[in-house]
Write a protein that holds these residues in place. Structure first.
Motif, PDB file in Angstrom:
ATOM      1  N   TRP A  76       7.410  -7.111  10.906  1.00  0.00           N
ATOM      2  CA  TRP A  76       7.710  -5.728  11.245  1.00  0.00           C
ATOM      3  C   TRP A  76       6.708  -5.099  12.212  1.00  0.00           C
ATOM      4  N   ASP A 134      -5.555  -2.372   8.513  1.00  0.00           N
ATOM      5  CA  ASP A 134      -4.227  -2.669   7.977  1.00  0.00           C
ATOM      6  C   ASP A 134      -3.548  -1.409   7.472  1.00  0.00           C
ATOM      7  N   GLY A 135      -2.240  -1.516   7.317  1.00  0.00           N
ATOM      8  CA  GLY A 135      -1.484  -0.384   6.811  1.00  0.00           C
ATOM      9  C   GLY A 135      -1.969   0.052   5.437  1.00  0.00           C
ATOM     10  N   SER A 136      -2.258  -0.918   4.585  1.00  0.00           N
ATOM     11  CA  SER A 136      -2.725  -0.573   3.225  1.00  0.00           C
ATOM     12  C   SER A 136      -3.970   0.299   3.308  1.00  0.00           C
ATOM     13  N   TYR A 168       7.043   1.327  -1.340  1.00  0.00           N
ATOM     14  CA  TYR A 168       6.021   0.308  -1.070  1.00  0.00           C
ATOM     15  C   TYR A 168       5.053   0.875  -0.038  1.00  0.00           C
ATOM     16  N   HIS A 169       3.757   0.788  -0.352  1.00  0.00           N
ATOM     17  CA  HIS A 169       2.765   1.343   0.576  1.00  0.00           C
ATOM     18  C   HIS A 169       1.597   0.398   0.809  1.00  0.00           C
ATOM     19  N   GLY A 170       1.744  -0.867   0.441  1.00  0.00           N
ATOM     20  CA  GLY A 170       0.665  -1.817   0.694  1.00  0.00           C
ATOM     21  C   GLY A 170       0.326  -2.599  -0.561  1.00  0.00           C
ATOM     22  N   ASP A 284       4.410   7.885   5.185  1.00  0.00           N
ATOM     23  CA  ASP A 284       3.899   6.555   5.517  1.00  0.00           C
ATOM     24  C   ASP A 284       4.834   5.890   6.532  1.00  0.00           C
ATOM     25  N   VAL A 286       3.836   3.395   8.435  1.00  0.00           N
ATOM     26  CA  VAL A 286       3.242   2.106   8.809  1.00  0.00           C
ATOM     27  C   VAL A 286       4.323   1.149   9.300  1.00  0.00           C
ATOM     28  N   ALA A 287       5.454   1.117   8.590  1.00  0.00           N
ATOM     29  CA  ALA A 287       6.511   0.170   8.969  1.00  0.00           C
ATOM     30  C   ALA A 287       7.404   0.731  10.075  1.00  0.00           C
ATOM     31  N   LYS A 313       0.928  -1.471  11.998  1.00  0.00           N
ATOM     32  CA  LYS A 313       1.841  -2.446  12.606  1.00  0.00           C
ATOM     33  C   LYS A 313       2.092  -2.247  14.100  1.00  0.00           C
TER      34      LYS A 313
END
Ligand code: PLP
Length: 470
Positions: A76, A134-136, A168-170, A284, A286-287, A313
């Protein structure tokens, strides 16, 4: 339009360690030494897995020279395709000048300019950026910022987070507290402080039994639902607002849960309710940030502005790890010393705002703009949607979900469910397309600038894989 040639670069000499190793030898050493994420060890050891040596655009070149289409943008992120010449050049040029220096108490031009650029392109009002890799880590920072924000405001008891079921967030302990997926995270449950999880807007199985055509985001404030969660978003916020540090959601698409797409109205109602109670809203992206939903940011598409925004990402075009947590100036200002009382945010990672990744992200933002990546999506979205509609027709009774450059099919139990999804992914690999199933869901998440013909090939391979696994 992408400037990629349609073939992959032939491998260069590489380091002496990489030279002249056969597939069999690399595979042997892989199994002996490497631990792969989200990969079941025993079955992995049995299978012929791809070993990728180079890549260009949406094409991965395996060791034996065969070409594999990257149907999920290498988890992604590779929004602008592999080996984009402009991005590779940005890495090389910055690497020749300054590779790393810390941001604690000093600065460097790429991080400064990137923070400024993000404040300009992100939804208005998000004036300060903190970087991570990282996204996390971006989400961890967001959660900790929210917690300390309340301490700064004299309300340290506000420590609960509200989230969506199946969010989901990491994968760090903090992030799985707010984004718990049972299939992934059960072993860690005893060590978590779980968030309050609201009924998710899972439209294919509407929690309040309504139809998407007439949806008014009723699940946002429903009294009862079929999901068994602790309550609707509205119920949880009204009940827990005075102990709540923040609400965190994935906007418009709960990706890891199986690309569950939900209406903008839900986010608009959430924004209004968070504002009513003065609770920070963490979105969030991130994705889905950087074009995936068909707009540069999902928030933009939904017409909302969060208080805290997480990005990752696609921020660097997906070529190197970098993430960002953006906050409003109002939140940022609460972290200034209050007279004698310091309010330093004691948080940061060694490589946050690394000069090379920052320079790369700046170049990626230029590419998104100059190549009009988002403006060029409609034709690609049409190919994806039409093609995936044909795949869904093979998998009778399985709903198709699309949003921007995301197209997912949740394979119905009658069409083979999770097992069929795995078989389709395996067959697609044999036919030249790399995807991974998410439970019973198969999906495409291709580089945003994939050529229309490449997208056509992806959907045709999936359709064939679906037929041949019946
Ligand atoms: N947030 C969302 C919405 C994600 O989808 C992901 C990863 O897929 C993350 C956070 C974590 O990002 P990373 O894997 O870079 O830590």
């Amino acid at each position: 339009m992408s400037s990629h040639a349609s073939s992959c670069p032939t491998p260069g000499n590489g380091s002496p360690h990489q030279q002249a190793l056969s597939y069999e030898e690399l595979r042997r050493r892989d199994i002996a030494y490497l631990w792969h994420p989200y990969t079941e060890i025993s079955s992995f050891e049995q299978m012929k897995f791809p070993i990728v040596e180079s890549a260009q655009g949406c094409r991965l070149r395996e060791l034996d020279g065969s070409v594999l289409l990257d149907g999920i943008s290498s988890w992604w992120c590779v929004n602008l395709g592999h080996s984009h010449p402009r991005l590779v050049r940005a890495i090389q040029e910055q690497a020749a000048k300054l590779q790393h220096t810390l941001l604690g108490g000093m600065s460097h031009p790429p991080a400064i300019l990137l923070a400024e650029r993000l404040a300009q392109v992100a939804p208005r009002g998000l004036g300060h950026a903190m970087f991570a890799s990282d996204g996390s880590c971006a989400v961890e920072a967001a959660l900790k910022i929210a917690l300390q924000y309340w301490t700064n405001q004299g309300e340290p008891h506000r420590t609960r987070f509200i989230t969506l079921e199946d969010g989901y967030h990491g994968d760090t302990l903090g992030t799985i507290g707010v984004g718990y997926i049972d299939g992934f995270h059960r072993p860690f449950l005893p060590a978590l402080r779980p968030a309050l999880a609201a009924v998710a807007p899972y439209c294919n199985r509407c929690p309040v039994g309504l139809r998407p055509e007439s949806c008014h985001a009723e699940c946002f404030d429903c009294r009862e639902s079929s999901s068994g969660s602790s309550g609707s978003m509205e119920t949880l916020i009204r009940r827990h607002h005075d102990e709540c540090a923040a609400v965190i959601v994935e906007p418009l698409c709960q990706a890891a849960a199986g690309m569950r797409i939900y209406p903008a109205l839900y986010l608009q109602r959430l924004r209004a309710l968070c504002s009513e109670y003065g609770i920070p809203l963490i979105v969030d992206e991130v994705a889905v940030g950087f074009g995936r939903t068909g707009a540069m940011f999902a928030c933009e598409k939904a017409g909302i502005v969060p208080d805290i925004l997480t990005l990752g990402k696609g921020l660097t075009g997906g070529l190197l790890p970098m993430s960002a947590t953006l906050v409003t100036d109002a939140i940022y200002d609460t972290f200034r010393a209050n007279g004698e009382q310091p309010r330093t945010f004691f948080h940061g990672h060694t490589f946050c705002g690394n000069p090379i990744t920052s320079a790369l992200a700046l170049a990626a933002l230029e590419v998104y703009e100059e190549e009009k990546t988002v403006e060029q999506l409609p034709e690609r979205m049409r190919i994806l949607e039409e093609g995936m509609r044909k795949v869904a027709a093979v998998l009778a009774g399985s709903p198709l979900r699309t949003l921007g450059m995301i197209a997912a099919i949740e394979i119905a139990p009658g069409a083979g469910g999770r097992l069929r999804a795995r078989k389709i992914a395996a067959r697609a690999y044999e036919l030249g397309l790399f995807i991974r199933s998410l439970g019973s869901t198969i999906y495409l998440w291709p580089p945003l600038n994939s050529e229309p013909a490449e997208l056509q090939s992806m959907v045709e391979i999936l359709e064939r894989a679906a037929r041949e696994t019946a």
